[in-house]
Write an enzyme that holds these catalytic residues in place. Structure first.
Site, short mmCIF file in Angstrom:
data_model
loop_
_atom_site.label_atom_id
_atom_site.label_comp_id
_atom_site.label_asym_id
_atom_site.label_seq_id
_atom_site.Cartn_x
_atom_site.Cartn_y
_atom_site.Cartn_z
N SER A 45 -20.98 -3.09 -1.77
CA SER A 45 -22.26 -3.80 -1.70
C SER A 45 -22.07 -5.30 -1.46
O SER A 45 -23.03 -5.99 -1.14
CB SER A 45 -23.07 -3.56 -2.97
OG SER A 45 -22.40 -4.09 -4.10
N HIS A 46 -20.86 -5.81 -1.63
CA HIS A 46 -20.61 -7.23 -1.36
C HIS A 46 -19.66 -7.46 -0.18
O HIS A 46 -19.19 -8.56 0.03
CB HIS A 46 -20.07 -7.94 -2.60
CG HIS A 46 -21.12 -8.15 -3.64
ND1 HIS A 46 -21.36 -7.24 -4.64
CD2 HIS A 46 -22.03 -9.14 -3.81
CE1 HIS A 46 -22.36 -7.68 -5.38
NE2 HIS A 46 -22.78 -8.82 -4.91
N PHE A 119 -23.65 -15.66 -1.90
CA PHE A 119 -24.15 -14.36 -1.42
C PHE A 119 -23.06 -13.31 -1.57
O PHE A 119 -23.16 -12.21 -1.06
CB PHE A 119 -24.54 -14.52 0.06
CG PHE A 119 -25.46 -13.46 0.60
CD1 PHE A 119 -26.67 -13.18 -0.03
CD2 PHE A 119 -25.14 -12.76 1.75
CE1 PHE A 119 -27.53 -12.21 0.48
CE2 PHE A 119 -25.98 -11.78 2.27
CZ PHE A 119 -27.19 -11.51 1.62
N THR A 158 -30.97 -12.29 -10.52
CA THR A 158 -30.07 -11.25 -11.02
C THR A 158 -28.87 -11.89 -11.71
O THR A 158 -28.13 -11.22 -12.43
CB THR A 158 -29.58 -10.33 -9.89
OG1 THR A 158 -29.11 -11.14 -8.82
CG2 THR A 158 -30.72 -9.46 -9.38
N ASP A 176 -17.26 -8.98 -13.63
CA ASP A 176 -18.25 -9.68 -12.81
C ASP A 176 -19.48 -8.80 -12.87
O ASP A 176 -19.45 -7.67 -12.39
CB ASP A 176 -17.72 -9.78 -11.37
CG ASP A 176 -18.80 -10.14 -10.35
OD1 ASP A 176 -19.91 -10.49 -10.74
OD2 ASP A 176 -18.48 -10.07 -9.14
N GLY A 185 -27.57 -5.83 -4.67
CA GLY A 185 -26.96 -5.11 -3.55
C GLY A 185 -27.12 -3.61 -3.67
O GLY A 185 -27.28 -2.90 -2.67
N GLU A 186 -27.08 -3.10 -4.90
CA GLU A 186 -27.23 -1.65 -5.09
C GLU A 186 -28.67 -1.20 -4.81
O GLU A 186 -28.89 -0.10 -4.30
CB GLU A 186 -26.81 -1.26 -6.51
CG GLU A 186 -25.30 -1.46 -6.71
CD GLU A 186 -24.84 -1.04 -8.10
OE1 GLU A 186 -25.22 0.05 -8.56
OE2 GLU A 186 -24.09 -1.82 -8.71
N HIS A 228 -33.27 -6.82 -24.45
CA HIS A 228 -33.40 -8.26 -24.72
C HIS A 228 -32.05 -8.97 -24.71
O HIS A 228 -31.98 -10.16 -24.44
CB HIS A 228 -34.12 -8.49 -26.05
CG HIS A 228 -33.29 -8.19 -27.26
ND1 HIS A 228 -33.09 -6.91 -27.74
CD2 HIS A 228 -32.57 -9.00 -28.07
CE1 HIS A 228 -32.31 -6.96 -28.80
NE2 HIS A 228 -31.98 -8.20 -29.03
N ARG A 301 -9.18 2.12 -19.10
CA ARG A 301 -8.78 1.05 -18.17
C ARG A 301 -9.53 -0.22 -18.54
O ARG A 301 -10.61 -0.17 -19.14
CB ARG A 301 -9.05 1.45 -16.73
CG ARG A 301 -10.51 1.70 -16.47
CD ARG A 301 -10.78 2.24 -15.08
NE ARG A 301 -12.23 2.24 -14.88
CZ ARG A 301 -12.86 3.02 -14.03
NH1 ARG A 301 -12.19 3.87 -13.30
NH2 ARG A 301 -14.16 2.96 -13.90
N LEU A 302 -8.96 -1.34 -18.18
CA LEU A 302 -9.59 -2.63 -18.48
C LEU A 302 -10.52 -3.02 -17.33
O LEU A 302 -10.34 -2.57 -16.19
CB LEU A 302 -8.52 -3.71 -18.65
CG LEU A 302 -7.68 -3.59 -19.91
CD1 LEU A 302 -6.66 -4.72 -19.97
CD2 LEU A 302 -8.58 -3.65 -21.15
N PRO A 303 -11.50 -3.90 -17.63
CA PRO A 303 -12.35 -4.40 -16.54
C PRO A 303 -11.48 -4.99 -15.44
O PRO A 303 -10.61 -5.81 -15.71
CB PRO A 303 -13.20 -5.47 -17.23
CG PRO A 303 -13.25 -5.04 -18.68
CD PRO A 303 -11.91 -4.42 -18.94
#
Lengths: 335, 335
Positions: A45-46, A119, A158, A176, A185-186, A228, A301-303
Site C-alpha cells: 500500500s506504500h 505520502f 490517520t 510503524d 492506503g488499505e 479512546h 516475531r518482533l515488530p
C-alpha cells in the site's frame, strides 16, 4: 506476466518517473528510495500503488517539485526544517546530519519538519537511526480523515507514528502504525479492488458505521484503533507533528483547491535518544536480554520481522512487479 | 455513612499512613499527593484503593522507605535519577528542576529514572509540566503482566504512557493509558468485587481467553489494547522506561521473593519539549485553534476533561470517602 527488478533498478525507475513530472533530481531519488523500499519489504500500500498519487500531486501544483529544504539550528536540542512545500523525505535527509550530531552530543534531540508532504511509509524514517544505535520515534500528521473517539465527523489525520530500537544481534525492532484501525492506503486498496471493510473501521457521511470503503473516503471518517486509547495516540501525533514543528494541522488542509492533489501539507517530528547516555554502557547487552526473553516467552516475531523476511527474499530474488503495475509505471514515465 | 475531606486533609492522612509504615516524610508527602489527587479526580483504582498495597509493599521490605534519590546530570539533554529502590514520585520531584531547566535551554530534554517503584496514576507526572507550557510524555514499565500480540504468556508490563499538552484557555489536554486493554487496577477491582471481565481483556494460565479476573491475575495474562498496535506501544514503553533509563525490565522483576510486595522495581522516562522553540512563538494561538476546531467538529470532550469536571466538584464539595474505605485507612494508620 510480470517483471522482476533489483531494488536499485526500481529506485532508478521511480526516480525517473518523479523527475519526469517535475520533482528535482535529489528529491526524486529520496522519494524513490522509500517507494522502492516499501516494494522491497512487501508494504504494497506504500509502494508503486502510490506512484500515480505522487504524479497527480506533482501535476496539480499543490506541491513544489523544486523545493529546497531550509535547515535551521533552532535550539541546542532541536533542528527545524522548512520543507518549502516539498516532500518530507528530502527535508529529513537535509536535517539528519545535524539531528544525529545533536542527539550524540545532548543525549536527546528532535527534528521538526514543517511545510512538508509525507505520502510514504514512516518506518524508513526511523530504521536507519536505530541501526546507528539510537532509539527513535517519528510522528506525521495529515489532512482530516479520522473521527476522534466520541465524534461522528473526521477531524484528525490517520496520523502514523513509528518507533525503532537497536537490536544487538539483528536488524532493529521497528514499528510503524497509523492511529486509525487501518492505514488509509488499505481503504484505498479496498475501494479499488471492490472489497468490503471489516466492522469498526469507518463511518459514513452521516457518522454511522459502514463497511463500504467508498463511503468512508467520500465524506465519511475512519475510526481510531483501540477506541479512546488510539484516539489519544492520534491527538499526540497531531500535536507532535504540527504544533511542535509549526506545521499545518490536518484541519488546516487546503489541498481541495488543487484537483488531483493527494498529499497533505503538514509536519513531521523525529525524536532520537542515545540509550547509552542515561541507560548505561551495557544497554546493548540488556536489550539483547530483552529480545532473548521475548523469544523465550513464545513471541513469534518482533515488530518489523515480517518485513525483514520479505526484504531478504526481495534482495535474493528481486522484486516482482505485476504486469498491470508495470504498465502503469511505463504510462507515467511516458507523460 | 461516609466521610468528607478536603484534598489537603486527605493528603495529610495518607502521608501519615505511609510514614507510619516507614516511608520517609518527604517521600510520604510526595506519594500521598498523587493518591489524594487520584481520589480528587475520581480515579478510584489509583486512589485509596491502592493504600493497602503501598503499606504491604513497605512492610515486605521490597522497597526502601528511607530511599534518597540521587540526581545526576547525565548529558546536556538528560537528567538521570537513581531512585535508590524508593518510589518514583520523590525521584521525579528531585529531578524535575534540572529537567525543566534543560528543556527550556535545549528545547527538548528527558528525565531517566531507574530503580524506582511507580504504583500510582501517571497523569500527575505530566500535567504540571504542560501547565508550564511544555509538551510532555511519560513512560513507566512494570513487572510482566501482558502477553505481547501473538503470544500466550505474559511478558511485558501493563506499561502506561501519559501525554500532556498546554491548552491556552484551560487546563492541559492530558491522557494516561495502560498499554493493556484495561489498567491492572481495574482487574484487581473486578476480582475484589466479583465482576466478570469483558471479552478480549485477558488470558488464563493456559493462554486461553477468559472472563475471570482471578484467572488473569493468577498465572494468566492481560492483553494489549488495539491488538498488535497496542502491543507496539507496550514494547515502546518497556524500552523507553527500562532500556533508556537503565531500569529493570518487567521480566527481571524479583518482587515474588518479598511476600506482600505489590510494586515493581522498574523505570520511568519523562520527555519534555518546548513547543515554542521549533513551532514558533504563536504556538499557543495555534493550539487554541486546534482545540476550538475539535469542539466545532463535535468532539464531546478532550482527554482529561472528565477528570477536571470531577476535580472541580471535589474542590467545591470535598472528597467523599465511603465508610468501608475510611475504616481501612484508620486500620492502616493504627498499625
Amino acid at each position: 506476466m510480470s517483471v522482476v527488478m533489483s531494488v536499485a533498478e526500481l529506485t532508478d525507475l521511480v526516480a525517473a518517473v518523479l523527475a519526469r513530472h517535475g520533482l528535482a533530481a535529489e528529491a526524486a531519488r529520496s522519494v524513490a528510495g522509500v517507494v522502492a523500499a516499501a516494494e522491497r519489504d512487501g508494504s504494497r500500500s506504500h509502494g508503486l500503488f502510490r506512484l500515480p498519487g505522487y504524479v497527480a500531486t506533482l501535476k496539480s501544483g499543490w506541491i513544489d517539485g523544486g523545493a529546497v529544504p531550509v535547515v535551521s539550528d533552532a535550539a541546542p536540542g532541536l533542528v527545524a526544517v522548512d520543507a518549502a512545500n516539498g516532500f518530507a523525505q528530502p527535508a529529513l535527509a537535509a536535517g539528519a546530519p545535524l539531528l544525529r550530531a545533536k542527539a550524540r552530543g545532548q543525549g536527546i534531540a528532535a527534528l521538526a519538519i514543517r511545510n512538508s508532504h509525507h505520502f510514504a511509509a514512516l518506518w524508513p524514517d526511523v530504521e536507519p537511526f536505530a541501526e546507528e544505535g539510537f532509539v527513535a520515534m517519528a510522528f506525521v500528521n495529515a489532512r482530516s480523515r479520522v473521527a476522534p473517539w466520541g465524534a461522528r465527523k473526521k477531524f484528525l489525520g490517520t496520523n502514523p507514528m513509528a518507533f525503532a530500537c537497536p537490536r544487538p544481534d539483528g536488524p532493529p525492532l521497528v514499528w510503524d502504525q497509523a492511529s486509525s484501525v487501518v492505514a488509509q492506503g488499505e481503504v484505498l486498496l479496498a475501494a479499488r479492488e471492490g472489497h468490503a471493510l471489516a466492522d469498526g473501521i469507518g463511518l459514513d457521511a452521516e457518522g454511522d458505521p459502514t463497511n463500504d470503503p467508498k463511503a468512508v473516503l467520500e465524506g465519511g471518517a475512519m475510526l481510531p484503533f483501540g477506541g479512546h486509547k488510539g484516539s489519544g495516540i492520534a491527538f499526540m501525533v497531531e500535536i507532535m507533528a504540527a504544533a511542535v514543528t509549526g506545521g499545518r494541522f490536518g484541519f488546516e488542509d487546503r489541498s481541495a483547491a488543487f484537483p488531483g492533489a493527494q498529499t497533505s501539507n503538514a509536519g513531521e517530528c523525529v525524536i532520537l535518544v542515545d540509550p547509552a547516555r542515561a541507560g548505561g554502557a551495557d544497554v546493548g547487552v540488556r536489550l539483547g536480554g530483552l529480545f532473548a526473553g521475548l523469544a523465550g516467552a513464545g513471541v513469534p516475531r518482533l515488530p518489523g520481522d515480517a518485513r525483514y523476511a520479505r526484504r531478504r527474499r526481495s534482495l535474493a530474488e528481486g522484486i516482482t512487479i505485476p504486469q498491470e503495475t508495470w504498465d502503469t509505471v511505463q504510462r507515467l514515465l511516458a507523460g
